[in-house]
Write a protein that holds these residues in place. Structure first.
Motif, PDB file in Angstrom:
ATOM      1  N   PRO A  25     -16.546  -4.545 -51.594  1.00  0.00           N
ATOM      2  CA  PRO A  25     -16.534  -3.994 -50.239  1.00  0.00           C
ATOM      3  C   PRO A  25     -15.531  -4.736 -49.358  1.00  0.00           C
ATOM      4  O   PRO A  25     -15.051  -5.811 -49.701  1.00  0.00           O
ATOM      5  CB  PRO A  25     -17.962  -4.249 -49.747  1.00  0.00           C
ATOM      6  N   LYS A  26     -15.242  -4.136 -48.215  1.00  0.00           N
ATOM      7  CA  LYS A  26     -14.449  -4.824 -47.207  1.00  0.00           C
ATOM      8  C   LYS A  26     -15.336  -5.872 -46.536  1.00  0.00           C
ATOM      9  O   LYS A  26     -16.541  -5.648 -46.347  1.00  0.00           O
ATOM     10  CB  LYS A  26     -13.934  -3.841 -46.155  1.00  0.00           C
ATOM     11  N   ILE A  27     -14.744  -7.002 -46.197  1.00  0.00           N
ATOM     12  CA  ILE A  27     -15.500  -8.079 -45.567  1.00  0.00           C
ATOM     13  C   ILE A  27     -15.030  -8.239 -44.120  1.00  0.00           C
ATOM     14  O   ILE A  27     -13.858  -8.530 -43.868  1.00  0.00           O
ATOM     15  CB  ILE A  27     -15.319  -9.421 -46.298  1.00  0.00           C
ATOM     16  N   LEU A  28     -15.950  -8.046 -43.184  1.00  0.00           N
ATOM     17  CA  LEU A  28     -15.672  -8.233 -41.763  1.00  0.00           C
ATOM     18  C   LEU A  28     -16.430  -9.468 -41.292  1.00  0.00           C
ATOM     19  O   LEU A  28     -17.654  -9.479 -41.264  1.00  0.00           O
ATOM     20  CB  LEU A  28     -16.132  -7.007 -40.970  1.00  0.00           C
ATOM     21  N   VAL A  29     -15.693 -10.523 -40.969  1.00  0.00           N
ATOM     22  CA  VAL A  29     -16.319 -11.752 -40.480  1.00  0.00           C
ATOM     23  C   VAL A  29     -16.749 -11.541 -39.024  1.00  0.00           C
ATOM     24  O   VAL A  29     -15.954 -11.103 -38.200  1.00  0.00           O
ATOM     25  CB  VAL A  29     -15.340 -12.939 -40.583  1.00  0.00           C
ATOM     26  N   VAL A  30     -18.002 -11.847 -38.754  1.00  0.00           N
ATOM     27  CA  VAL A  30     -18.521 -11.756 -37.387  1.00  0.00           C
ATOM     28  C   VAL A  30     -18.843 -13.178 -36.932  1.00  0.00           C
ATOM     29  O   VAL A  30     -19.669 -13.857 -37.543  1.00  0.00           O
ATOM     30  CB  VAL A  30     -19.779 -10.864 -37.327  1.00  0.00           C
ATOM     31  N   THR A  31     -18.177 -13.629 -35.881  1.00  0.00           N
ATOM     32  CA  THR A  31     -18.233 -15.038 -35.531  1.00  0.00           C
ATOM     33  C   THR A  31     -18.436 -15.261 -34.030  1.00  0.00           C
ATOM     34  O   THR A  31     -18.119 -14.394 -33.214  1.00  0.00           O
ATOM     35  CB  THR A  31     -16.928 -15.737 -35.973  1.00  0.00           C
ATOM     36  N   THR A  32     -18.967 -16.424 -33.697  1.00  0.00           N
ATOM     37  CA  THR A  32     -19.158 -16.787 -32.288  1.00  0.00           C
ATOM     38  C   THR A  32     -17.866 -17.292 -31.676  1.00  0.00           C
ATOM     39  O   THR A  32     -17.544 -16.976 -30.520  1.00  0.00           O
ATOM     40  CB  THR A  32     -20.243 -17.876 -32.171  1.00  0.00           C
ATOM     41  N   PHE A  33     -17.097 -18.058 -32.440  1.00  0.00           N
ATOM     42  CA  PHE A  33     -15.870 -18.672 -31.926  1.00  0.00           C
ATOM     43  C   PHE A  33     -14.686 -18.253 -32.785  1.00  0.00           C
ATOM     44  O   PHE A  33     -14.691 -18.477 -33.991  1.00  0.00           O
ATOM     45  CB  PHE A  33     -15.986 -20.197 -31.929  1.00  0.00           C
ATOM     46  N   GLY A  83     -10.207 -14.133 -48.393  1.00  0.00           N
ATOM     47  CA  GLY A  83     -10.091 -12.712 -48.702  1.00  0.00           C
ATOM     48  C   GLY A  83     -10.770 -11.770 -47.733  1.00  0.00           C
ATOM     49  O   GLY A  83     -10.746 -10.554 -47.936  1.00  0.00           O
ATOM     50  N   ALA A  84     -11.398 -12.295 -46.664  1.00  0.00           N
ATOM     51  CA  ALA A  84     -11.999 -11.411 -45.662  1.00  0.00           C
ATOM     52  C   ALA A  84     -10.920 -10.533 -45.046  1.00  0.00           C
ATOM     53  O   ALA A  84      -9.765 -10.946 -44.906  1.00  0.00           O
ATOM     54  CB  ALA A  84     -12.703 -12.225 -44.581  1.00  0.00           C
ATOM     55  N   ASP A  85     -11.296  -9.324 -44.674  1.00  0.00           N
ATOM     56  CA  ASP A  85     -10.321  -8.343 -44.196  1.00  0.00           C
ATOM     57  C   ASP A  85     -10.058  -8.431 -42.701  1.00  0.00           C
ATOM     58  O   ASP A  85      -9.151  -7.775 -42.196  1.00  0.00           O
ATOM     59  CB  ASP A  85     -10.819  -6.936 -44.546  1.00  0.00           C
ATOM     60  N   GLY A  86     -10.833  -9.212 -41.994  1.00  0.00           N
ATOM     61  CA  GLY A  86     -10.626  -9.356 -40.562  1.00  0.00           C
ATOM     62  C   GLY A  86     -11.830 -10.006 -39.924  1.00  0.00           C
ATOM     63  O   GLY A  86     -12.803 -10.330 -40.600  1.00  0.00           O
ATOM     64  N   PHE A  87     -11.752 -10.220 -38.623  1.00  0.00           N
ATOM     65  CA  PHE A  87     -12.888 -10.842 -37.951  1.00  0.00           C
ATOM     66  C   PHE A  87     -13.123 -10.230 -36.589  1.00  0.00           C
ATOM     67  O   PHE A  87     -12.250  -9.610 -35.983  1.00  0.00           O
ATOM     68  CB  PHE A  87     -12.711 -12.358 -37.848  1.00  0.00           C
ATOM     69  N   LEU A  88     -14.348 -10.397 -36.135  1.00  0.00           N
ATOM     70  CA  LEU A  88     -14.808  -9.827 -34.879  1.00  0.00           C
ATOM     71  C   LEU A  88     -15.669 -10.854 -34.165  1.00  0.00           C
ATOM     72  O   LEU A  88     -16.442 -11.570 -34.803  1.00  0.00           O
ATOM     73  CB  LEU A  88     -15.634  -8.560 -35.152  1.00  0.00           C
ATOM     74  N   ILE A  89     -15.515 -10.936 -32.865  1.00  0.00           N
ATOM     75  CA  ILE A  89     -16.297 -11.876 -32.069  1.00  0.00           C
ATOM     76  C   ILE A  89     -17.666 -11.264 -31.741  1.00  0.00           C
ATOM     77  O   ILE A  89     -17.759 -10.084 -31.397  1.00  0.00           O
ATOM     78  CB  ILE A  89     -15.552 -12.226 -30.763  1.00  0.00           C
ATOM     79  N   LYS A  90     -18.725 -12.067 -31.849  1.00  0.00           N
ATOM     80  CA  LYS A  90     -20.085 -11.546 -31.636  1.00  0.00           C
ATOM     81  C   LYS A  90     -20.300 -10.988 -30.232  1.00  0.00           C
ATOM     82  O   LYS A  90     -21.141 -10.119 -30.037  1.00  0.00           O
ATOM     83  CB  LYS A  90     -21.112 -12.640 -31.927  1.00  0.00           C
ATOM     84  N   ARG A  91     -19.538 -11.498 -29.267  1.00  0.00           N
ATOM     85  CA  ARG A  91     -19.708 -10.998 -27.900  1.00  0.00           C
ATOM     86  C   ARG A  91     -18.920  -9.710 -27.644  1.00  0.00           C
ATOM     87  O   ARG A  91     -18.840  -9.242 -26.502  1.00  0.00           O
ATOM     88  CB  ARG A  91     -19.275 -12.062 -26.899  1.00  0.00           C
TER      89      ARG A  91
END
Length: 216
Positions: free
Chosen positions: A78-86, A99-107
């Motif tokens: 699957p695609k990996i979307l990192v969800v992070t605080t900082f 290898g994660a496909d991108g990241f998103l901020i939790k807020r």
């Protein structure tokens, strides 16, 4: 068919919030949850989600190791979307390098969360150029410069990589370069092959780490 999502976070409230936001959409379905990275691999094998929304800091197995494990052992992962605080976090950067496909901020706003899942599912990378540039400057490796030099990209491939690093989609790159989207896809594929990159995210990281993309 809806985009199927596995939620991975050690905070039940975070998972509940993400589930509420995503399941309000007719084209997205949350198929499972996990409270730790150690549970990700068996769930991915059983549920076959399109996207894993993955926290990076978890007690037993963090999102970095879980990402590596899934990508190393699952066929058509699957695609990996990192969800992070900082966003300026070494954990985030290592997850992207793993290898994660991108990241998103939790807020992030609900609309941004939904858009992120859709983009990742479609194969687009989800990066914030300024944040990735800062992460590369702090945690990057000099090895990337040599790798990119050896890749011998053509002038057009270099132009495409620069626009990828700015976060532009294939359609936006096509508009900027005044070519068709299929032509852009061919150039992107060539860039990935020459850099030995798994996806757009890995290519963009190489561009930033190497200094190929300037801070401006």
């Amino acid at each position: 068919m809806p985009v199927t999502v596995l939620l991975v976070d050690d905070e039940p409230l975070v998972r509940a919030g993400l589930r509420a936001v995503l399941e309000a959409q007719p084209d997205i379905e949350v198929v499972g949850e996990a409270a730790d990275g150690a549970a990700v691999l068996p769930l991915v094998r059983r549920l076959r989600p399109d996207v894993v929304a993955m926290d990076v800091r978890m007690p037993l197995m963090d999102g970095i190791e879980a990402t590596r494990l899934v990508l190393r052992t699952v066929d058509s992962p699957p695609k990996i979307l990192v969800v992070t605080t900082f966003e300026n976090d070494e954990y985030v950067y290592e997850a992207l390098r793993a290898g994660a496909d991108g990241f998103l901020i939790k807020r992030a706003r609900p609309s941004e969360i939904v858009n992120a899942v859709r983009l990742i599912a479609e194969g687009e990378s989800l990066l914030f150029p300024a944040a990735v540039r800062a992460l590369a400057a702090e945690y990057g490796s000099n090895k990337a410069r040599a790798d990119l030099d050896r890749a011998a990209l053509t002038e057009r491939e270099e132009a495409v990589l620069r626009l990828m690093a700015r976060g532009l989609s294939n359609a936006e790159i096509a508009e900027r370069l005044i070519v068709g989207t299929e032509t852009v896809k061919s150039h992107v594929s060539a860039v990935l092959a020459k850099l030995g990159a798994r996806d757009r995210t890995q290519a963009v990281i190489a561009a930033y780490e190497s200094g190929f993309v300037s801070p401006g």
